[in-house]
Write a protein that holds these residues in place. Sequence first.
Motif, mmCIF file in Angstrom:
data_model
loop_
_atom_site.group_PDB
_atom_site.id
_atom_site.type_symbol
_atom_site.label_atom_id
_atom_site.label_comp_id
_atom_site.label_asym_id
_atom_site.label_seq_id
_atom_site.Cartn_x
_atom_site.Cartn_y
_atom_site.Cartn_z
ATOM 1 N N ALA A 105 14.646 26.199 -11.425
ATOM 2 C CA ALA A 105 13.898 26.724 -10.195
ATOM 3 C C ALA A 105 12.839 25.653 -9.560
ATOM 4 C CB ALA A 105 13.131 27.994 -10.700
ATOM 5 N N LEU A 106 12.325 25.017 -10.530
ATOM 6 C CA LEU A 106 11.122 23.986 -10.033
ATOM 7 C C LEU A 106 11.990 22.931 -9.097
ATOM 8 C CD1 LEU A 106 8.480 24.002 -12.837
ATOM 9 C CD2 LEU A 106 8.310 24.815 -10.210
ATOM 10 N N SER A 107 13.123 22.552 -9.772
ATOM 11 C CA SER A 107 13.776 21.348 -9.181
ATOM 12 C C SER A 107 14.450 21.919 -7.732
ATOM 13 C CB SER A 107 14.998 20.839 -10.060
ATOM 14 O OG SER A 107 16.021 21.820 -10.241
ATOM 15 N N TYR A 108 15.072 22.863 -7.648
ATOM 16 C CA TYR A 108 15.514 23.417 -6.377
ATOM 17 C C TYR A 108 14.357 23.834 -5.344
ATOM 18 C CZ TYR A 108 20.382 22.970 -6.966
ATOM 19 O OH TYR A 108 21.447 22.557 -7.190
ATOM 20 N N MET A 109 13.114 23.989 -5.975
ATOM 21 C CA MET A 109 12.019 24.193 -4.948
ATOM 22 C C MET A 109 11.522 22.838 -4.364
ATOM 23 S SD MET A 109 9.896 27.463 -6.481
ATOM 24 C CE MET A 109 8.506 26.535 -7.020
ATOM 25 N N SER A 110 11.818 21.715 -5.365
ATOM 26 C CA SER A 110 11.190 20.586 -5.080
ATOM 27 C C SER A 110 11.999 19.852 -3.787
ATOM 28 C CB SER A 110 11.140 19.394 -6.048
ATOM 29 O OG SER A 110 12.645 19.317 -6.528
ATOM 30 N N THR A 111 13.138 20.467 -3.631
ATOM 31 C CA THR A 111 13.847 20.096 -2.380
ATOM 32 C C THR A 111 13.420 20.156 -1.127
ATOM 33 O OG1 THR A 111 15.236 22.058 -2.296
ATOM 34 C CG2 THR A 111 16.221 20.325 -3.666
ATOM 35 N N ILE A 112 12.372 21.135 -1.181
ATOM 36 C CA ILE A 112 11.474 21.349 0.132
ATOM 37 C C ILE A 112 10.704 19.869 0.627
ATOM 38 C CG2 ILE A 112 9.306 22.563 1.192
ATOM 39 C CD1 ILE A 112 10.186 24.733 -0.765
ATOM 40 N N PHE A 113 10.386 19.154 -0.584
ATOM 41 C CA PHE A 113 9.511 17.789 -0.280
ATOM 42 C C PHE A 113 10.182 16.498 -0.535
ATOM 43 C CE2 PHE A 113 6.669 21.119 -2.324
ATOM 44 C CZ PHE A 113 5.889 21.189 -1.222
ATOM 45 N N PRO A 115 14.286 14.291 0.062
ATOM 46 C CA PRO A 115 15.159 14.329 0.848
ATOM 47 C C PRO A 115 16.463 14.535 0.230
ATOM 48 C CG PRO A 115 14.378 12.054 0.319
ATOM 49 C CD PRO A 115 13.444 13.170 -0.339
ATOM 50 N N PHE A 116 16.635 14.649 -1.172
ATOM 51 C CA PHE A 116 18.025 15.029 -1.691
ATOM 52 C C PHE A 116 17.897 16.242 -2.705
ATOM 53 C CE2 PHE A 116 15.133 12.184 -4.161
ATOM 54 C CZ PHE A 116 14.930 12.804 -5.470
ATOM 55 N N THR A 117 19.122 16.728 -2.964
ATOM 56 C CA THR A 117 19.121 17.845 -4.058
ATOM 57 C C THR A 117 19.332 17.257 -5.178
ATOM 58 O OG1 THR A 117 21.468 18.023 -3.599
ATOM 59 C CG2 THR A 117 20.213 19.386 -2.188
ATOM 60 N N PRO A 118 18.622 17.952 -6.312
ATOM 61 C CA PRO A 118 18.843 17.611 -7.617
ATOM 62 C C PRO A 118 20.295 17.935 -8.145
ATOM 63 C CG PRO A 118 17.485 19.283 -7.385
ATOM 64 C CD PRO A 118 17.904 19.136 -6.256
ATOM 65 N N SER A 119 20.750 17.186 -9.189
ATOM 66 C CA SER A 119 21.839 17.463 -9.798
ATOM 67 C C SER A 119 21.841 17.863 -11.228
ATOM 68 C CB SER A 119 22.553 15.838 -10.041
ATOM 69 O OG SER A 119 23.829 16.071 -10.675
ATOM 70 N N ILE A 120 22.290 19.231 -11.304
ATOM 71 C CA ILE A 120 21.878 19.887 -12.526
ATOM 72 C C ILE A 120 23.440 20.325 -13.155
ATOM 73 C CG2 ILE A 120 21.073 22.078 -13.608
ATOM 74 C CD1 ILE A 120 19.103 21.884 -11.624
ATOM 75 N N SER A 121 23.921 19.911 -14.341
ATOM 76 C CA SER A 121 24.981 20.252 -14.911
ATOM 77 C C SER A 121 24.910 21.426 -15.953
ATOM 78 C CB SER A 121 25.738 19.016 -15.195
ATOM 79 O OG SER A 121 25.032 18.553 -16.395
ATOM 80 N N VAL A 122 26.321 21.966 -16.320
ATOM 81 C CA VAL A 122 26.260 22.730 -17.441
ATOM 82 C C VAL A 122 26.438 22.238 -18.697
ATOM 83 C CG1 VAL A 122 27.897 24.551 -18.294
ATOM 84 C CG2 VAL A 122 27.963 24.472 -15.767
#
Length: 160
Positions: A105-113, A115-122
Motif C-alpha cells: 500500500a505504501l509503495s503505491y501511495m508513493s507513486t503520488i510523489f 514519476p514511476f510505479t513500483p514493481s511488485i511481484s508474486v
Amino acid sequence: YFKPRFEGSPEYEMKVRDYTKELENVNNVLGGISAAIAGIGAISLMVGGIGVMNILLVAVSERTREIGIRKAVGATNGNIFMQFMIESILISSAGGVMGYLLGYALSYMSTIFLPFTPSISVNIAVIILGITIGVGFLFGIFPAIKAARKDPIRSLKQTN
C-alpha cells in the motif's frame, strides 16, 4: 577531445567521455545501501522472532492448566508441541502478510510523489511468506518444547 578535420568540411569538435569509473562508483554506493538495508532487515527479523517467542512463553505460562487438562485426557507431548508450533507459525505469518500488505500500500501511495510505479511481484510475496514461516518455526521451538515438557499433575494443581 577529438577534433577531426575533413577535407572540404567545416571544423567541428566531438567530445568522447568514458563513464565506466562513474558507473563503478554508483554500483559501489548501491551495493553499500543494499547491504545496509539487508542488515536492517535481519535485525528486524530477529526482533520480531524474539517478540513471537516472548508471546508464546507468556501463552505457555498462562495456559498451564489447559496443557495439564489436555495431557490428562490423552494428548501426547507431540500434540502439545505441534499446537504451539502451529500457533507460532501463524503469528509470524500473519505479521509477515500484514507487513507485506502495508509495504504494498505504501509503495503505491508513493507513486503520488514519484514519476514511476513500483514493481511488485508474486515471487517476493512467496519469499516473504517462506521467511516468516521459517522465523516462526525457529523462534517457536523453545516455547513449544517448554509446553510439551510440562508435568500434567503439577499443571492441574497450579492455581492462578
